[in-house]
Design an enzyme around this catalytic site. Structure first.
Site, mmCIF file in Angstrom:
data_model
loop_
_atom_site.group_PDB
_atom_site.id
_atom_site.type_symbol
_atom_site.label_atom_id
_atom_site.label_comp_id
_atom_site.label_asym_id
_atom_site.label_seq_id
_atom_site.Cartn_x
_atom_site.Cartn_y
_atom_site.Cartn_z
ATOM 1 C CG ASP A 13 2.698 -37.043 -25.840
ATOM 2 O OD1 ASP A 13 1.842 -35.978 -26.002
ATOM 3 O OD2 ASP A 13 2.117 -38.124 -26.231
ATOM 4 C CG HIS A 30 2.008 -26.469 -25.730
ATOM 5 N ND1 HIS A 30 2.341 -27.764 -25.646
ATOM 6 C CD2 HIS A 30 1.032 -26.398 -26.282
ATOM 7 C CE1 HIS A 30 1.424 -28.426 -26.513
ATOM 8 N NE2 HIS A 30 0.590 -27.515 -26.813
ATOM 9 C CG LEU A 125 23.826 -31.115 -24.063
ATOM 10 C CD1 LEU A 125 24.044 -32.382 -23.778
ATOM 11 C CD2 LEU A 125 22.720 -30.460 -23.065
HETATM 12 C C1 FPP Z 1 3.135 -32.899 -27.003
HETATM 13 O O1 FPP Z 1 2.063 -32.558 -25.859
HETATM 14 C C2 FPP Z 1 3.892 -31.825 -26.915
HETATM 15 C C3 FPP Z 1 4.017 -31.127 -28.337
HETATM 16 C C4 FPP Z 1 3.509 -31.221 -29.252
HETATM 17 C C5 FPP Z 1 4.976 -30.005 -28.220
HETATM 18 C C6 FPP Z 1 6.204 -30.066 -27.473
HETATM 19 C C7 FPP Z 1 6.500 -28.911 -27.137
HETATM 20 C C8 FPP Z 1 7.203 -28.250 -26.129
HETATM 21 C C9 FPP Z 1 7.552 -28.871 -24.703
HETATM 22 C C10 FPP Z 1 7.145 -26.760 -25.913
HETATM 23 C C11 FPP Z 1 8.004 -26.029 -27.132
HETATM 24 C C12 FPP Z 1 9.462 -26.438 -26.863
HETATM 25 C C13 FPP Z 1 10.346 -25.380 -26.932
HETATM 26 C C14 FPP Z 1 11.822 -25.821 -26.494
HETATM 27 C C15 FPP Z 1 10.009 -24.089 -27.473
HETATM 28 P P1 FPP Z 1 0.675 -32.790 -26.310
HETATM 29 O O2 FPP Z 1 0.141 -31.218 -26.640
HETATM 30 O O3 FPP Z 1 0.525 -33.560 -27.486
HETATM 31 O O4 FPP Z 1 0.199 -33.224 -25.149
HETATM 32 P P2 FPP Z 1 -1.208 -34.175 -25.083
HETATM 33 O O5 FPP Z 1 -0.816 -35.518 -25.566
HETATM 34 O O6 FPP Z 1 -1.628 -34.366 -23.462
HETATM 35 O O7 FPP Z 1 -2.411 -33.565 -25.950
#
Ligand code: FPP
Length: 226
Positions: A13, A30, A125
């Site tokens: 997150d 992202h 892994l």
């Molecule tokens: C949360 O950050 C993250 C997500 C909803 C997506 C996680 C995705 C990635 C790390 C990239 C995709 C991964 C791969 C392997 C292709 P948020 O957007 O909720 O952050 P915030 O809480 O600061 O808004």
């Protein structure tokens, strides 16, 4: 005896806030998040004690985000997977997913199954990407599978039908919130939970190592007495 973190799960997150803090569009966060996925996967693949890494990439609730962000995430996941096969092979890492893939485009579903097939022989892994994953959805699907086969709904029967049945040892959430957000509710029944303020794009293998060091010293009783 130290605990061994065989199965680590991470709620990644804070991508959006990381980008906003720098005056960028959320999508930049992202993109940076993907780079951290790679670094953490390499690190875990180099630790013989770590067998499985489960990463929350897209939840069943994430469809509620603005259309443009959802579209961006779909393209990012597809772009990432299109070029990732050599990475998995180089690090002897088997690619798996958890979640209901049926909502994804057929090209993405095909790509996912190709990478699974082509990394099936990797015996280092296991990296599980949680895609359109929600723990309640997973439990209901598993329960329905047991019921459809006229089986008795026992803990073991349900566990066997989950997308990923192995217990989580260590669950980490970056980004400062203290909640599970429908992630691995069954498998994390006895997991040790670690929460860090660090936003996912700033998370490092050094911080992961520090968390593992703390985890190793915890007395895990699994409901029993010492
Ligand atoms: C949360 O950050 C993250 C997500 C909803 C997506 C996680 C995705 C990635 C790390 C990239 C995709 C991964 C791969 C392997 C292709 P948020 O957007 O909720 O952050 P915030 O809480 O600061 O808004």
């Amino acid at each position: 005896m130290n605990n061994v973190a065989e199965h680590i799960a991470i709620i990644m997150d804070g991508n959006g806030r990381w980008a906003k803090n720098r005056g960028h569009n959320r999508t930049k966060g992202h993109e940076r998040g993907v780079e951290v996925v790679r670094k953490i996967t390499v690190y875990c693949s180099e630790q013989p004690a770590i067998k499985e890494l489960t990463l929350y990439a897209f939840s069943t609730e994430n469809w509620k985000r603005p259309k443009l962000e959802v579209e961006f995430l779909m393209k990012l996941i597809e772009r990432y997977l299109r070029k990732e096969l050599p990475f998995y092979l180089k690090h002897n890492t088997r690619f798996e997913t958890i979640g209901d893939l049926s909502r994804f485009s057929s090209s993405l579903q095909k790509l996912i199954s190709q990478i699974k097939e082509k990394t099936a022989h990797c015996d280092g892994l296991v990296q599980n990407l949680a895609l359109n994953y929600g723990s309640r959805n997973e439990i209901i699907r598993a329960a329905n599978t047991v019921i459809s086969a006229n089986g008795e709904l026992t803990e073991q029967a349900l566990t066997d039908q989950l997308d990923s049945s192995s217990d989580i040892d260590l669950l980490i959430r970056t980004g400062g919130d203290h909640r599970l957000s429908n992630f691995l509710l069954w498998q994390a029944a006895y997991a040790e939970l670690f929460f860090t303020q660090t936003l996912w794009p700033d998370f490092t293998k050094e911080e992961l190592q520090r968390v593992i060091n703390k985890f190793e010293k915890i007395e895990r009783r699994f409901g029993g007495l010492k």
